[in-house]
Design a protein around this motif. Structure first.
Motif, PDB file in Angstrom:
ATOM      1  N   TYR A 167      48.366  24.859  11.319  1.00 26.17           N
ATOM      2  CA  TYR A 167      48.460  23.332  11.303  1.00 26.17           C
ATOM      3  C   TYR A 167      49.615  23.060  10.820  1.00 26.17           C
ATOM      4  O   TYR A 167      50.609  22.115  11.203  1.00 26.17           O
ATOM      5  CB  TYR A 167      47.063  22.975  10.476  1.00 26.17           C
ATOM      6  N   ARG A 226      48.879  17.034  19.740  1.00 26.51           N
ATOM      7  CA  ARG A 226      47.466  17.445  19.515  1.00 26.51           C
ATOM      8  C   ARG A 226      46.943  18.125  20.652  1.00 26.51           C
ATOM      9  O   ARG A 226      46.020  19.086  20.633  1.00 26.51           O
ATOM     10  CB  ARG A 226      46.586  15.987  19.300  1.00 26.51           C
ATOM     11  N   ALA A 227      47.604  17.924  21.929  1.00 26.34           N
ATOM     12  CA  ALA A 227      47.116  18.799  22.989  1.00 26.34           C
ATOM     13  C   ALA A 227      47.400  20.314  22.678  1.00 26.34           C
ATOM     14  O   ALA A 227      46.566  21.546  22.974  1.00 26.34           O
ATOM     15  CB  ALA A 227      47.833  18.063  24.299  1.00 26.34           C
ATOM     16  N   TRP A 286      47.808  21.508  19.596  1.00 28.89           N
ATOM     17  CA  TRP A 286      46.850  21.941  18.624  1.00 28.89           C
ATOM     18  C   TRP A 286      45.472  22.483  19.289  1.00 28.89           C
ATOM     19  O   TRP A 286      44.965  23.513  18.797  1.00 28.89           O
ATOM     20  CB  TRP A 286      46.791  20.885  17.524  1.00 28.89           C
ATOM     21  N   ASP A 287      44.872  21.500  19.962  1.00 31.55           N
ATOM     22  CA  ASP A 287      43.536  21.834  20.484  1.00 31.55           C
ATOM     23  C   ASP A 287      43.379  22.821  21.427  1.00 31.55           C
ATOM     24  O   ASP A 287      42.493  23.753  21.273  1.00 31.55           O
ATOM     25  CB  ASP A 287      43.093  20.396  21.256  1.00 31.55           C
ATOM     26  N   LEU A 292      43.401  26.109  19.287  1.00 32.97           N
ATOM     27  CA  LEU A 292      41.970  26.294  18.804  1.00 32.97           C
ATOM     28  C   LEU A 292      40.812  26.912  19.803  1.00 32.97           C
ATOM     29  O   LEU A 292      40.193  27.757  19.597  1.00 32.97           O
ATOM     30  CB  LEU A 292      41.322  24.718  18.188  1.00 32.97           C
ATOM     31  N   VAL A 293      40.905  25.987  21.021  1.00 28.92           N
ATOM     32  CA  VAL A 293      40.302  26.603  21.966  1.00 28.92           C
ATOM     33  C   VAL A 293      40.529  28.144  22.254  1.00 28.92           C
ATOM     34  O   VAL A 293      39.719  29.044  22.563  1.00 28.92           O
ATOM     35  CB  VAL A 293      40.425  26.026  23.373  1.00 28.92           C
ATOM     36  N   ALA A 336      36.702  22.180  17.528  1.00 25.48           N
ATOM     37  CA  ALA A 336      37.879  21.189  17.499  1.00 25.48           C
ATOM     38  C   ALA A 336      37.956  20.822  15.986  1.00 25.48           C
ATOM     39  O   ALA A 336      36.945  20.387  15.436  1.00 25.48           O
ATOM     40  CB  ALA A 336      37.650  20.086  18.506  1.00 25.48           C
ATOM     41  N   PRO A 350      40.344  17.641  14.882  1.00 24.33           N
ATOM     42  CA  PRO A 350      41.252  17.013  15.189  1.00 24.33           C
ATOM     43  C   PRO A 350      42.425  16.515  14.087  1.00 24.33           C
ATOM     44  O   PRO A 350      41.789  16.305  12.965  1.00 24.33           O
ATOM     45  CB  PRO A 350      40.721  15.710  15.930  1.00 24.33           C
TER      46      PRO A 350
END
Length: 452
Positions: free
Chosen positions: A293, A344-345, A347-348, A351-352, A358, A360
């Motif tokens: 992050y 954010r895309a 970042w997401d 995580l996936v 998630a 956010p």
């Protein structure tokens, strides 16, 4: 063990690695390695300059044209110097090789001086008066590039011992009768004036002592500078480049209570639902997530001229225009927030890919009048910003949860940003009441590029 091994290879004192942190010791070793390379190049330059001078200078008419030692000595010295340079670039030079190099320096110069009497068909004492003697001070001075007095002392002692041997040879070869106490006889004939040769040896030792003393002081300065350089790099990592630069560039030492009014912008970021996320994960996984992050958001903040004020667990507080005045603080802050929202895309997806749920990223930006202050005591200081803008940014970041938004800002902040060139498209939420804030605030919501 590694540090001590490197110490032996470089000829550094055995305990040197124990007297300083390993990372500082490695920096000192790197400086020593660069010094040895520089010494090699300087020596090669001297060989080239001396060889060029020899080629273009007219030959003395009274010299033996059949005996020319200079080309052979210079060629040998050039080859040895090139080998030394290559060795310095291939790794650390062993201590024994450095000592051999110093012996070679003195031996080749004194060989050249010794053969002078043969070239001119004169008694051995003749070579004691040649001006080539002055080159020995050049060889001693070169060792000063190492910032290590031991190498200068070694070179000086070798030079002094070598000149003593050169002085004794004519006496041994021609007997005590070659010794004179007359300076005129010494200058006009091939005789040995012990006082004159003592002066030369004394001068060699005196120059060596002065250089060694200077280098001892310089080495302390070097190590202090390396320590401070390492500390500054660490400071930049702990406090951010902006804060570290502000500290190191101050004319006076920072003191608790230092404060300046600033028109600045405050950015607050947070990972929504991170507390629940952390409760179900091993500590290492939590730290790894926070590290990813921070690696995402910190470069974005710094790219737009922001300074990370502090990490608040999964929260990040950054300032724009607080350390140094900026007319575009609001615009820079919103531009950074917009880029983080658009990221954010990424970042997401990360995580996936890691098989994680998630969490956010939410944020808020507020511009206004703040006080940039140094707080703490004489033993522990911290830079931070205090003011309504900082408090409101924290409240708005939390308010995202109630509004279901990604990032929020105020109408005043957006107006300042647009006046400074910010062209982002935000959604008008109108006046809203935010817990802890006086009255209603006209808010704007920032969306990512996926949701338009």
């Amino acid at each position: 063990m590694i540090a001590k091994s490197l110490t032996r290879h470089l000829g550094l004192p055995e305990g040197a690695a124990d007297r300083m942190p390993a990372r500082v010791f490695q920096l000192v070793l790197a400086e020593e390695e660069r010094s040895e390379r520089l010494i090699g190049w300087v020596q090669l330059l001297i060989v080239i300059a001396t060889g060029t001078l020899y080629l273009i200078a007219p030959r003395p008419t009274d010299a033996n044209s059949m005996f020319q030692p200079v080309p052979a000595v210079l060629t040998t010295y050039a080859v040895f110097t090139i080998v030394r340079i290559v060795a310095s670039y291939r790794g650390f030079l062993p201590g024994w090789f450095l000592v051999l190099s110093m012996i070679a320096d003195v031996a080749q110069l004194y060989t050249l001086i010794f053969t002078i009497h043969i070239a001119y068909a004169q008694p051995p004492a003749f070579y004691l008066k040649v001006p080539t003697f002055a080159y020995i001070f050049v060889l001693i001075a070169i060792r000063a590039l190492r910032f290590d007095a031991r190498f200068v002392i070694t070179q000086g002692l070798l030079a002094a011992a070598g000149w003593i041997l050169l002085t004794l040879y004519p006496i041994q070869a021609e007997g005590p009768g070659v010794i004179t106490r007359s300076f005129v006889a010494y200058m006009t004939d091939s005789l040995v004036l012990l006082g004159a040769e003592f002066d030369k040896v004394f001068t060699i030792l005196l120059v060596t002592a002065v250089l060694a003393l200077s280098l001892t002081r310089a080495r302390r300065t070097l190590i202090t500078a390396v320590r401070e350089s390492a500390a500054t790099r660490d400071m930049r990592r702990y406090f951010g480049t902006g804060v570290a630069d502000a500290i190191t560039s101050r004319e006076t030492a920072a003191m608790a209570g230092d404060a300046q009014d600033r028109d600045a912008a405050i950015l607050m970021l947070d990972l929504r639902g991170f507390t629940a996320f952390a409760a179900d994960r091993p500590p290492r996984a939590v730290v790894d997530t926070l590290t990813r992050y921070h690696r995402l958001v910190v470069p974005i903040i710094e790219r737009h001229g922001g300074v990370v004020d502090k990490f608040l667990g999964d929260g990040v507080m950054a300032t724009f225009g607080a350390l140094t005045p900026s007319a575009t603080a609001a615009a820079d802050c919103l531009a950074a927030l917009q880029e983080i929202v658009d990221a954010r895309a990424e970042w997401d997806a990360g995580l996936v890919a890691a098989g994680l749920p998630a969490v956010p990223i939410n944020g808020a930006a507020v511009a206004g009048r703040v006080v940039a202050a140094t707080l703490g005591s004489e033993a522990r200081l911290e830079f931070t910003v205090i003011g309504q803008a900082a408090n409101l940014a924290a409240k708005l970041e939390k308010f995202n949860k109630e509004t279901g938004t990604i990032a929020l800002t105020t109408d005043e902040t957006l107006s300042r940003a647009r006046a400074a060139g910010f062209a982002g498209d935000l959604s008008d939420l109108g006046p809203m009441r935010v817990a802890g804030a006086d009255g209603q605030l006209h808010l704007w919501a920032m969306t990512d590029e996926r949701s338009g």
